[in-house]
Design an enzyme around this catalytic site. Sequence first.
Site: not given
Lengths: 219, 199
Positions: B104, B107-109
């Site tokens: 991701c 963000c850091s999905c």
Amino acid sequence: MDGIHDMGGTQGWGTVRIPPDEPVFAEPWEAKAFAFGALSARLSGQNLDAMRHAIDRQHPYDYLVDGYYGRWLGCVETMLVDSGVLAPGAVDARARRLRGEDVSEPPDATPHRPEYQPTAGGSLREIEAQPRFSVGDRVRTRAHAHAGHTRLPRYTRGHVGTVAAIHPAQVLPDTHAHFIAENAQHVFAVAFDSTELWGDDAEPFALTLDLYADYLEPI
Amino acid sequence: MTAVPRPHDRPDAALRAEALESLLLERGLIDPKVVDGLISRYENDVGPMNGARVIAKAWTDPDYRRRLLEDGTAAIAELGYSGPQGEHIDVLENTPTVHNVVVCTLCSCYPWPVLGLPPSWYKDPAYRARIVREPRRVLTEMGLPLDGDVEIRVWDSSSEVRYLVLPERPDGTSDLSEEALAALVTRDAMVGVGRVTSP
């Protein structure tokens, strides 16, 4: 918005290292930041997209220095201040008092949570409209971003790809993050050839993103 | 003055978390039991062991594997896994000729119900920035050199769709039970930066 968070394809970061036996939370405060983040939409009367936008808006310096859970902490504070649940500067003043500084705390703000009512839980929605594109269609991504929240990364803008799959409809982050409208629409898995994104010298590979209908135009 | 002007004496994150907690508590906005419950759930109950069970079942039950690839969310829910960051999960099958890897960049999905919270390397700017630009090189640096004829597919999680990689079952494991297989499956293999190896 074109912010520090939009990292895809940026250079100069060095190598990725995988630390062995990493705990879920490295420090107790990270666990607290996670919990407050998980509760932030409820506490502020906002939503997940607004939370992501509150992360996007962290100062670029803080974004990098604070790390992942530091950003969660920052975004929770932003959301609570934006909704008037906490006064601007309240967290900083309380933190300084906790470490013994003689600073005064700001008077309470007046809560002004956004006028926002989701039509359902989560981000998926049932919609009646037919998907705007079919699998196999060639599409071009929008070339420019607006100043608000978006999920169209910079490195994919203005490029041509192929629709590989049609996902269920979802609320549009670009309007949902700002409490304007849910604008539920289909999301399309769009596959790009690496050379389309990075030029003829790129490593050969395929890159797929899940893009909202409004990000795409037919060719 | 060319440096970015930031407060030099800003309270550190631990202090700011404590400050935020005390402000929320004195306003009655958070319940410490709810906070502790959330933390405990993601420290103990929601993690890559869930995804490993999904993968082991797919390796041993061809019908489940078919269902998993057709409708990942439903097949994963059959094993009791659902929740935040798992509204819609697609499963990507690695084969001898196709290698999938997930990121991701914005963000850091990450697919929490099956993998838990993301590890530090997944949130590292170096991973988020580079895996979409030079995946073969990054995978090699991370200990996964791929043969030149393996097709690489990178998936940037830019919507609420989450991805779980179905790694290849290692050779020499035909005698292992589903439980023993699950113990071999690693988090990194289910994101696509590692492979599962024989015991």
